[in-house]
Motif scaffolding. Structure first.
Motif, mmCIF file in Angstrom:
data_model
loop_
_atom_site.group_PDB
_atom_site.id
_atom_site.type_symbol
_atom_site.label_atom_id
_atom_site.label_comp_id
_atom_site.label_asym_id
_atom_site.label_seq_id
_atom_site.Cartn_x
_atom_site.Cartn_y
_atom_site.Cartn_z
ATOM 1 N N LYS A 236 -34.877 -12.005 -12.626
ATOM 2 C CA LYS A 236 -34.319 -11.794 -13.873
ATOM 3 C C LYS A 236 -33.974 -13.435 -14.308
ATOM 4 C CE LYS A 236 -32.293 -7.459 -13.894
ATOM 5 N NZ LYS A 236 -31.040 -6.644 -14.284
ATOM 6 N N PRO A 237 -33.663 -13.438 -15.753
ATOM 7 C CA PRO A 237 -33.429 -14.897 -15.978
ATOM 8 C C PRO A 237 -32.488 -15.676 -15.504
ATOM 9 C CG PRO A 237 -34.010 -13.663 -17.967
ATOM 10 C CD PRO A 237 -34.007 -12.685 -16.619
ATOM 11 N N GLY A 238 -31.524 -14.896 -15.129
ATOM 12 C CA GLY A 238 -30.119 -15.538 -14.304
ATOM 13 C C GLY A 238 -30.182 -15.725 -12.964
ATOM 14 N N GLY A 239 -31.134 -15.241 -12.355
ATOM 15 C CA GLY A 239 -31.285 -15.323 -10.894
ATOM 16 C C GLY A 239 -32.261 -14.192 -10.293
ATOM 17 N N ILE A 240 -31.842 -13.891 -9.040
ATOM 18 C CA ILE A 240 -32.323 -12.622 -8.340
ATOM 19 C C ILE A 240 -31.344 -11.415 -8.360
ATOM 20 C CG2 ILE A 240 -33.319 -11.703 -6.119
ATOM 21 C CD1 ILE A 240 -35.504 -13.656 -7.597
ATOM 22 N N VAL B 284 -27.393 -25.997 -5.096
ATOM 23 C CA VAL B 284 -27.432 -25.469 -6.202
ATOM 24 C C VAL B 284 -29.023 -24.739 -6.227
ATOM 25 C CG1 VAL B 284 -27.743 -25.267 -8.789
ATOM 26 C CG2 VAL B 284 -26.076 -26.671 -7.344
ATOM 27 N N ILE B 285 -28.967 -23.265 -6.417
ATOM 28 C CA ILE B 285 -30.232 -22.544 -6.421
ATOM 29 C C ILE B 285 -30.668 -22.620 -7.848
ATOM 30 C CG2 ILE B 285 -31.611 -20.461 -6.310
ATOM 31 C CD1 ILE B 285 -29.597 -19.823 -4.275
ATOM 32 N N LYS B 286 -31.905 -23.223 -8.085
ATOM 33 C CA LYS B 286 -32.558 -23.844 -9.626
ATOM 34 C C LYS B 286 -33.326 -22.422 -10.125
ATOM 35 C CE LYS B 286 -31.806 -26.954 -11.209
ATOM 36 N NZ LYS B 286 -30.284 -27.154 -12.218
ATOM 37 N N LYS B 287 -33.344 -22.319 -11.436
ATOM 38 C CA LYS B 287 -34.343 -21.139 -12.070
ATOM 39 C C LYS B 287 -35.419 -21.330 -11.474
ATOM 40 C CE LYS B 287 -35.174 -19.494 -16.701
ATOM 41 N NZ LYS B 287 -36.706 -19.144 -16.459
ATOM 42 N N ASP B 288 -35.754 -19.944 -11.081
ATOM 43 C CA ASP B 288 -37.264 -19.533 -10.445
ATOM 44 C C ASP B 288 -37.590 -19.948 -8.989
ATOM 45 O OD1 ASP B 288 -37.850 -18.386 -13.086
ATOM 46 O OD2 ASP B 288 -38.854 -20.322 -13.724
ATOM 47 N N ALA B 289 -36.670 -20.669 -8.374
ATOM 48 C CA ALA B 289 -36.787 -20.968 -6.999
ATOM 49 C C ALA B 289 -37.233 -19.333 -6.007
ATOM 50 C CB ALA B 289 -35.419 -21.116 -6.434
ATOM 51 N N PHE B 290 -36.817 -18.497 -6.424
ATOM 52 C CA PHE B 290 -37.334 -17.440 -5.642
ATOM 53 C C PHE B 290 -38.016 -16.315 -6.431
ATOM 54 C CE2 PHE B 290 -33.209 -18.649 -3.601
ATOM 55 C CZ PHE B 290 -33.672 -19.159 -2.466
ATOM 56 N N LYS B 291 -38.524 -16.962 -7.610
ATOM 57 C CA LYS B 291 -39.320 -15.847 -8.703
ATOM 58 C C LYS B 291 -40.252 -15.132 -7.772
ATOM 59 C CE LYS B 291 -41.381 -15.724 -13.245
ATOM 60 N NZ LYS B 291 -41.667 -16.676 -14.279
ATOM 61 N N MET C 248 -36.708 4.293 -10.366
ATOM 62 C CA MET C 248 -36.394 3.548 -9.046
ATOM 63 C C MET C 248 -34.871 4.137 -8.873
ATOM 64 S SD MET C 248 -35.255 -0.231 -8.284
ATOM 65 C CE MET C 248 -36.150 -0.956 -9.805
ATOM 66 N N LYS C 249 -34.818 4.668 -7.516
ATOM 67 C CA LYS C 249 -33.807 5.505 -6.899
ATOM 68 C C LYS C 249 -33.022 4.287 -5.986
ATOM 69 C CE LYS C 249 -35.290 10.038 -7.205
ATOM 70 N NZ LYS C 249 -35.399 11.459 -6.368
ATOM 71 N N TYR C 250 -31.733 4.084 -6.163
ATOM 72 C CA TYR C 250 -31.146 3.160 -5.216
ATOM 73 C C TYR C 250 -29.718 3.560 -5.250
ATOM 74 C CZ TYR C 250 -29.874 1.184 -9.983
ATOM 75 O OH TYR C 250 -29.570 1.045 -11.312
ATOM 76 N N ASP C 251 -28.747 2.946 -4.239
ATOM 77 C CA ASP C 251 -27.369 3.335 -4.225
ATOM 78 C C ASP C 251 -26.429 2.517 -4.621
ATOM 79 O OD1 ASP C 251 -28.140 5.688 -2.635
ATOM 80 O OD2 ASP C 251 -28.500 4.282 -1.023
ATOM 81 N N PHE C 252 -27.037 0.966 -5.042
ATOM 82 C CA PHE C 252 -26.012 0.104 -5.680
ATOM 83 C C PHE C 252 -26.980 -1.077 -6.262
ATOM 84 C CE2 PHE C 252 -26.627 -1.711 -1.435
ATOM 85 C CZ PHE C 252 -26.524 -3.199 -1.617
ATOM 86 N N SER C 253 -26.405 -1.769 -7.041
ATOM 87 C CA SER C 253 -27.188 -3.013 -7.438
ATOM 88 C C SER C 253 -26.344 -4.165 -7.646
ATOM 89 C CB SER C 253 -27.942 -2.588 -8.842
ATOM 90 O OG SER C 253 -27.297 -2.541 -9.772
ATOM 91 N N GLY C 254 -26.721 -5.362 -7.506
ATOM 92 C CA GLY C 254 -26.203 -6.638 -7.923
ATOM 93 C C GLY C 254 -26.931 -7.665 -7.700
ATOM 94 N N TRP C 255 -26.125 -8.858 -8.069
ATOM 95 C CA TRP C 255 -27.111 -10.352 -8.234
ATOM 96 C C TRP C 255 -26.999 -10.559 -6.742
ATOM 97 C CZ3 TRP C 255 -29.532 -11.883 -11.890
ATOM 98 C CH2 TRP C 255 -29.349 -11.645 -13.309
ATOM 99 N N ALA C 256 -28.187 -10.890 -6.036
ATOM 100 C CA ALA C 256 -28.409 -11.216 -4.538
ATOM 101 C C ALA C 256 -28.208 -13.024 -4.727
ATOM 102 C CB ALA C 256 -29.691 -11.026 -4.248
ATOM 103 N N THR C 257 -28.599 -13.649 -5.892
ATOM 104 C CA THR C 257 -28.102 -14.798 -5.939
ATOM 105 C C THR C 257 -28.411 -15.313 -7.598
ATOM 106 O OG1 THR C 257 -28.712 -17.204 -5.150
ATOM 107 C CG2 THR C 257 -30.676 -15.901 -5.577
ATOM 108 N N ARG C 258 -27.576 -16.219 -7.978
ATOM 109 C CA ARG C 258 -27.698 -16.723 -9.374
ATOM 110 C C ARG C 258 -28.193 -18.088 -9.413
ATOM 111 N NH1 ARG C 258 -24.463 -13.381 -12.833
ATOM 112 N NH2 ARG C 258 -25.398 -14.649 -14.524
ATOM 113 N N ASN C 259 -28.820 -18.518 -10.516
ATOM 114 C CA ASN C 259 -29.046 -19.827 -11.038
ATOM 115 C C ASN C 259 -27.925 -20.785 -11.347
ATOM 116 O OD1 ASN C 259 -31.908 -18.676 -10.617
ATOM 117 N ND2 ASN C 259 -31.902 -18.355 -12.706
ATOM 118 N N ASP C 260 -28.177 -21.868 -10.816
ATOM 119 C CA ASP C 260 -27.387 -22.930 -11.301
ATOM 120 C C ASP C 260 -26.094 -22.949 -10.853
ATOM 121 O OD1 ASP C 260 -29.460 -24.360 -12.457
ATOM 122 O OD2 ASP C 260 -29.554 -23.029 -13.995
#
Length: 138
Positions: free
Chosen positions: A58-62, A21-28, A1-13
């Protein structure tokens, strides 16, 4: 996959600026989707669309992988701000939000990822810069 940057869009809990609070798997279910990459949630300005972001549950969020439009001067400016460390944060825009009895987010749909000035959650940040874009900017 080609991309210019990456990062956490949102994290759980973690508590967001709106107190939710965004709970685990809310946006899975958004895993693998491509959404617009936007400057600061500017939904009414086509020049604010900087490119696209691919979402990964991912386990930590999106987590997201951002790809800038190479034809946009605004995107180039945002990219330079990322390289310089002036912009480090990401945020989501979501709707169809479902809350549990404690007003925590248990489901929703992510419609865009924004580059923003400040963190909505303490752990949201851009963490990988792909150096190849420096050649295009310089």
């Amino acid at each position: 996959m080609k991309y210019d940057f990456s990062g956490w869009a949102t994290r759980n809990d973690l508590v967001c600026s709106d107190g939710r609070v965004i709970k685990k798997d809310a946006f899975k279910h958004n895993d693998g989707e491509t959404v617009p990459l936007v400057w600061n949630h500017q939904h009414n300005d086509p020049n604010a669309i900087l490119g696209n972001a691919i979402l990964e549950a991912k386990p930590g969020g999106i987590y997201c992988y951002g790809k800038f439009s190479k034809k946009s001067e605004v995107a180039k400016g945002c990219w330079q701000a990322i390289i310089d460390g002036r912009i480090r944060s990401l945020a989501i825009y979501a709707d169809d939000i479902k809350l549990d009895e404690n007003k925590n987010v248990i489901k929703g749909n992510i419609w865009e990822i924004s580059l923003v000035y400040w963190d909505d959650q303490p752990e949201e940040y851009r963490d990988t810069v792909i150096e190849k874009w420096k050649e295009i900017i310089e």
